[in-house]
Design an enzyme around this catalytic site. Structure first.
Site, PDB file in Angstrom:
ATOM      1  N   HIS A  17       0.874  -1.177   0.000  1.00  0.00           N
ATOM      2  CA  HIS A  17       0.000   0.000   0.000  1.00  0.00           C
ATOM      3  C   HIS A  17       0.911   1.227   0.000  1.00  0.00           C
ATOM      4  O   HIS A  17       1.994   1.195   0.585  1.00  0.00           O
ATOM      5  CB  HIS A  17      -0.817   0.112   1.286  1.00  0.00           C
ATOM      6  N   ASP A  23       2.254   2.031   3.391  1.00  0.00           N
ATOM      7  CA  ASP A  23       3.211   1.089   3.966  1.00  0.00           C
ATOM      8  C   ASP A  23       4.637   1.551   3.709  1.00  0.00           C
ATOM      9  O   ASP A  23       5.510   1.393   4.561  1.00  0.00           O
ATOM     10  CB  ASP A  23       3.113  -0.295   3.303  1.00  0.00           C
ATOM     11  N   GLU A  40     -10.734  -6.735  -4.133  1.00  0.00           N
ATOM     12  CA  GLU A  40     -10.568  -7.823  -3.158  1.00  0.00           C
ATOM     13  C   GLU A  40     -11.831  -7.918  -2.303  1.00  0.00           C
ATOM     14  O   GLU A  40     -12.083  -7.062  -1.452  1.00  0.00           O
ATOM     15  CB  GLU A  40      -9.346  -7.556  -2.272  1.00  0.00           C
ATOM     16  N   GLU A  63      -9.129 -13.704  -1.240  1.00  0.00           N
ATOM     17  CA  GLU A  63      -8.341 -14.092  -0.066  1.00  0.00           C
ATOM     18  C   GLU A  63      -9.040 -15.263   0.618  1.00  0.00           C
ATOM     19  O   GLU A  63     -10.251 -15.213   0.870  1.00  0.00           O
ATOM     20  CB  GLU A  63      -8.227 -12.910   0.895  1.00  0.00           C
ATOM     21  N   HIS A  99     -10.965 -14.216   3.679  1.00  0.00           N
ATOM     22  CA  HIS A  99     -12.197 -13.484   3.382  1.00  0.00           C
ATOM     23  C   HIS A  99     -13.266 -14.430   2.850  1.00  0.00           C
ATOM     24  O   HIS A  99     -14.457 -14.258   3.119  1.00  0.00           O
ATOM     25  CB  HIS A  99     -11.918 -12.364   2.382  1.00  0.00           C
ATOM     26  N   ASP A 126     -10.642 -11.675  10.904  1.00  0.00           N
ATOM     27  CA  ASP A 126      -9.599 -11.903   9.915  1.00  0.00           C
ATOM     28  C   ASP A 126      -8.268 -12.143  10.611  1.00  0.00           C
ATOM     29  O   ASP A 126      -7.608 -11.200  11.035  1.00  0.00           O
ATOM     30  CB  ASP A 126      -9.537 -10.613   9.063  1.00  0.00           C
ATOM     31  N   ASP A 133      -0.981 -12.410   2.231  1.00  0.00           N
ATOM     32  CA  ASP A 133      -1.483 -11.264   3.010  1.00  0.00           C
ATOM     33  C   ASP A 133      -1.591 -11.756   4.457  1.00  0.00           C
ATOM     34  O   ASP A 133      -2.637 -11.681   5.092  1.00  0.00           O
ATOM     35  CB  ASP A 133      -2.844 -10.850   2.435  1.00  0.00           C
TER      36      ASP A 133
HETATM   37 CO   LIG Z   1      -6.052  -9.748   1.478  1.00  0.00          CO
HETATM   38 CO   LIG Z   2      -7.606 -10.667   5.466  1.00  0.00          CO
END
Ligand SMILES: [Co+2]
Ligand SMILES: [Co+2]
Ligand SMILES: [Co+2]
Ligand SMILES: [Co+2]
Ligand SMILES: [Co+2]
Ligand SMILES: [Co+2]
Ligand SMILES: [Co+2]
Ligand SMILES: [Co+2]
Lengths: 438, 438, 438, 438
Positions: A101, A104, A232, A268, A271, A307, A339
């Site tokens: 990102h 980041d 995402e 993901e 997710h 998560d 991730d």
């Molecule tokens: Co992710």
């Molecule tokens: Co996640």
């Protein structure tokens, strides 16, 4: 001068029998599987944020990681130190890609302009590191969820000023991605959703989000970016409800705003399970709808409702996910991103290696299992035989729209026979999978 | 001759203070609320299956209800006896509508033709009862999930013969619905999904389902049926995964097969919560996407992971659901169906009345709360003020697609100011709701 | 000098009809309900941490609240400023109690001794505020979960040094509680559990926790503390599994370590639902087991799998919870604590008032509903009649252990008659509740 | 005469490489693992009910299995035919044990006495089959949940007459178990819980259940039965709440009624996950509390909220479960029961074999993985080193109760040093497991 990882040697493939913990047992990057190397299939990426920005904080406790680049200098100095360390890690690990990102890699400035310039400067630093090491960027993205200004959304904010600030960040993050040769660009809408319907106009917010995404796609084309734009999906957290709930929901959103040919999903595993689906369900759904783009390999915990972003560790589960990816023809410009964060108690430098080595090995092992499933061919053959009736001319006539409900009903009535169902053979098929995965 | 309900007098409105359990305390059908009577707003329907067909069976135990029409005659005689009793109940309860599946009202025959004819005969019986009592049909539907032949799906079955048998049932159920003046036609795909991806080709199945639904819509138009075709979303159960997971998923499916203007959703509260959403979320989503059709008012149990189909009993929760329905302009040809069953231990005739009376009273009370929320106006005003910035020319320019990402980003960069977020006021708004609901 | 809340007037009871948002509509503290005032029944407490320490941070975003006492002075100065503001809030709100963790009120020092002394100093400050305002302390507790040193547990830490540091904090927090006239002492074990069984010896950890709790009880008695020691159950979060999963689990733990007469539970609504139970289930269970102590009134969100700690807002739900508390004889030295935080977007000073006012009013309204349920008496009578058979001599003989399995079986066999089940009347009973709550 | 399974040959071990689906690839019953044969470790049992009584019915559909013994004769004739077929299956499969409920093997009669006599007669039939085949009974149990008379509970029924009828069934089922050499006796309380607290007196019901269980234990001792009495925890379904929620709850119940030395738990994987725990959590908890008795190996589906009772198919997951069983010293008189049903679409005779073969092979493979984990020893060594500090004299002094809270706090204050936490090494440990399981 010693670096944070100087006590750790580069990670090498040493084969299943090795007793070395800091080595790959399955990920042999040049090994050829179904005509491509492991590296080409898996296109592993390390994420910048969880491994180099997160400090171990959770909702009930403060940071546990004491990284040297967390304090002791100016924000820009620390950002450079972080980049140096991140690339030291990337190189030693041997994953070919990374993801980031904007926030980041470069600190938020006191003004939009200062943030913009901070990013420009750090992109230079990252570019030099890429040059030096051969590391590549799988995708870039913009963090539109951590700063308090975005607490009520970015593109979906009730205040159009926030839409503007989001547009600036995304434009800059797309520019950064392009400059660094990124192969995709990702949007994750952690705050694009609602906390309570009592203060929300969902119709307006969806239209705002549709417009924003169209602006992104238009910009991509204008700049000649060849990478894929990816959304995402995630059902909730941090928002109570996120508009990109799952792949099927995203598909509906894309069709509503004319984008189903332009945008794909980055799925993901964690997710997927939070949305009430299995990881392979989300992959198979996206594949069936033509929007499978890339994946985040991090899993959740089946007993936890949030998560956890853990490294994958279950080979049979991943083998099914990878089997569906291979059956769909692979991920194209996408890849396997971790991730994933090491647990809050895994506070040592070496723990970052254990997490990634384990994750990469599990994926490599699962790829080998999926290869066997495909080479064996019985699974796929079972499925196509099960639907073989639909390949007859009479059935094609129905699917092609040449038979009306009335006509079909009358034919069935005239024939007047019932149909005996056939076994679904689920247990047999699960055993067949375990022949390779068990 | 005494009937099953002969000891129970017709249910009347007696006002909040009544001590009578078998009376309405809030549902006063002719009371005018926001310009329409309660009866016109709520259009209550009783479902045939749960109250007159289900015997109390659950996965761990056999039937508990010993209804006279469950045994002691031929299937057709029992079906007539059931119809007589059902209409006795409808009349005494005073809900204006009912709903049925084909197999609820007429028994499965030994052949497709016999089933077809059984239905025709019972439709005559139902028609006579409607004539006599003034009861109306909110919607009809076909049961494509209980018989073992449909164990692997109806429209999505791997065997096209099953698609044909389903087509016959649906054609006949649509015909029955039309003959009885039904105001909608519903499809619920309990087996349209999968048990395991190992034996499933999701792409094929979605295409089959898309074709089937198009055939239904074409038939509707050919026959000049003016009612609405409704899909009822549910995430899972009986299937592991159902393709009509929730409203957003159904919307994507409809757009994929060109049906988003033709088909709406029938949202069940219990299915909403099983899919990870609140009931009002599903209503607001369907409204935002233009596919809100009708509702099933039965709730689940927050601690149970399956479809308990209980009568609603929480006024503040329902008030929010009804508020969103009213804000969306109401349900049109849809209504409030109780797809609800009394608990397995509620074995007496009077329990069927307690369930329905409670459900109707809770809805009526919630309607009155929603009326107050609307008359007060502060909730709606708060929302429109929150988004007021989007009504300015500068913001409309963005939404209308006249500003590119780049242009907007540059403007923001030039202005170079941050934006202070404003309170979301969730607690204030919840208190405001409780001013009416608490 | 203006204070943080100087623009807000003290909150007064103004009755249901008031249009004022910053007033009580139901909480009329001197109103007598079933022989006690509302204030005596409800014993409301405000928690220090969520309202005065939390900055709005969540796992995906930084702080959103910009309180004056968050920065701009030394930790001890800010702690004093925080205390001043907290008591200004308490006074204006008119809740008679508050609760705190040691680290909420006094900053962690550089050494154990400095932390110890910081607390001593702030306890003086709190004591003066109590003196001045008449505010009382419902309970104190020690924060053994936020600091990284406790990441692997406090009493259950694999390292006994951490057990020692925890002992110091708890001794000091108990001393502080006693000095401030606290009426209970609470332990919540956010890190007393495990992240992975792979590094955990559950038997050892339970024994450590059992010993720790016995030390607490012994200390209480030695110091002559008359308050109740309370454990607060929670199933998970922050730990993957917490040993105090729910009331039934805590009961088993207490009996294992001989403490079931010494320790009770503090039941939080949000923790109840996270453990798969309703709030009233946890209350009824604790009451049946004789360990009902106190409650945290904050709810979760039915769609979210983590601890949202929201203010209660559903009257019918709370009415059932309060009904069970009243049936159990009330909470004794316990009270109604709001372990609740305003939403992250509720960033204004007044939002803290909206949250607490709404929560208090909902509880007061629910108390009035529960009063009606009790005065009416039909619910309780229904239950006792349902079990009346167990009050006969023949049944008492069984319960008292004077009939063996064999004897009873032979009697039943000799009588040789089946038993007809009776309706459970769930819908009727739910309607009866709605007579008061709906 | 052909039997139902006559086309299927006995199942043999053929090794991992075999291409035969109806053969074991891992379960080699005489293979020695850690000093015992696989058969001695695993003590596999087939359950009578799911494979021979269930007809494929689910809440939304009727039976799909058309077994010859489902119709065409008197109940007693069909029961004999079922027994013949079941033992044909047991023999061909080669699992050494089976389990049954009273009503699985003998039909409910018109009166208690007739049911009693039906069971006596079928026990003779089963005894002959056991004699002939060498099959053994792992445990018997009584079905106190399917008949409508038990809809409101058996031991916990508000009506003591039901308690009596339950006592008769349990006495008879215990007698049957003893006559057939059963090695344990199980109680599962599917209706021992509540549907709504509104009609429930939890305290009374717990006391009834405590008394009932004490009667069972007294009877066991009087008859000299050497087997273990087992409770099977389950959180809910069919009841909304079951009193035997999980192992920790059962432990508390047993201590409350003085039975913690007399009764153990039969842990089902599917019930573990429904209660919010992992299977290995339940095993480790029961082991830590000294009540680990036996296991049901059937899993749930992570996306489904009900009891799917599927055959296990994930080796790494089971390896952890078996590792904890082995670390706890094994199951004693318990065994590995498959309380599992083939999917509703698996309608053929051979599907029953696929399910059981797959389940047995997965367990055998997981046993081999667990063997490696134990032989390797690093996992166990890591855990004991992590807690090594507690083995010092200073720490033992604390655990033994020779140090007060005050003393310990003062010592820590005097020493005045903080403690650095150590990494939990979760990722390393997961990788270590995958060295054997991956
Ligand atoms: Co992710
Ligand atoms: Co996640
Ligand atoms: Co339903
Ligand atoms: Co429905
Ligand atoms: Co909480
Ligand atoms: Co709490
Ligand atoms: Co089960
Ligand atoms: Co079981």
């Amino acid at each position: 001068m010693t670096s944070y990882f100087s006590h750790i040697a580069p990670i090498r493939y040493q084969g299943p029998a090795t007793d070395e913990a800091l080595a790959f047992r399955h990920y042999d990057k040049d090994r050829v599987v179904l005509g491509k190397t492991m590296a080409e299939h898996l296109r592993f990426a390390v994420c910048y944020w969880h491994s180099f920005c997160w400090n171990g904080l959770d909702p009930f406790g403060g940071g546990t990681f004491e990284r040297p680049w967390f304090q002791g200098g100016s924000p820009m100095e620390l950002a450079r130190q972080k980049a140096d360390t991140a690339f030291e890690f990337f190189e030693k690990l041997g994953a070919p890609y990374y993801c980031f990102h904007d926030r980041d890699v470069a600190p938020e400035g006191a003004t939009p302009k200062e943030s913009h310039e901070n990013l420009l400067r750090l992109v230079d630093v990252l570019g030099e590191h890429q040059q030096r090491t051969g590391m590549k960027l799988l995708w870039g993205t913009a963090n539109l969820f951590s700063h308090r200004r975005f607490m009520a959304g970015a593109a979906t904010n009730p205040d159009p000023e926030l839409f503007g600030l989001a547009a600036l960040q995304v434009r800059d993050a797309m520019d950064a991605t392009m400059r660094l040769g990124g192969e995709n660009y990702v949007l994750w809408g952690g705050r694009e959703g609602y906390e309570t319907l009592l203060n929300t106009d969902m119709g307006r917010e969806l239209d705002q989000m549709g417009r924003f995404l169209n602006m992104v796609v238009e910009y991509k084309h204008r700049k000649g970016f060849k990478g894929t734009i990816l959304l995402e999906p995630k059902p909730r957290e941090p928002s109570k409800h996120q508009y990109d709930f799952d792949s099927a929901t995203v598909y509906g959103f894309l069709t509503r705003y004319g984008l189903e040919k332009e945008v794909k999903v980055n799925i993901e595993a964690n997710h997927a399970t939070l949305s009430g689906h299995s990881f392979e369900h989300e992959i198979a759904t996206a594949a069936a709808l033509g929007i499978l783009g890339s994946i985040d390999m991090n899993r959740g915990d089946p007993q936890l409702g949030w998560d956890t972003d853990q490294f994958p560790n279950n080979v049979p589960e991943l083998a099914l996910a990878i089997y569906h990816i291979l059956q769909a023809g692979g991920l194209g410009s996408g890849g396997f991103n971790f991730d994933a964060k090491v647990r809050r108690q895994s506070i040592d430098a070496e723990d970052l290696f254990h997490g990634h080595i384990g994750g990469m090995d599990v994926c490599a092992r699962a790829l080998l299992v999926a290869e066997q499933m495909i080479v064996d061919g019985r699974l796929a053959a079972h499925v196509s035989q099960r639907y073989a009736g639909w390949d007859t001319p009479a059935a094609r006539e129905i699917l092609d729209g040449r038979v009306s409900l009335d006509q079909l009903a009358d034919r069935v009535l005239a024939r007047n026979t019932d149909v005996a169902p056939r076994s679904g053979r689920q247990e047999y098929l699960e055993n067949l999978v375990n022949r390779f995965a068990g």
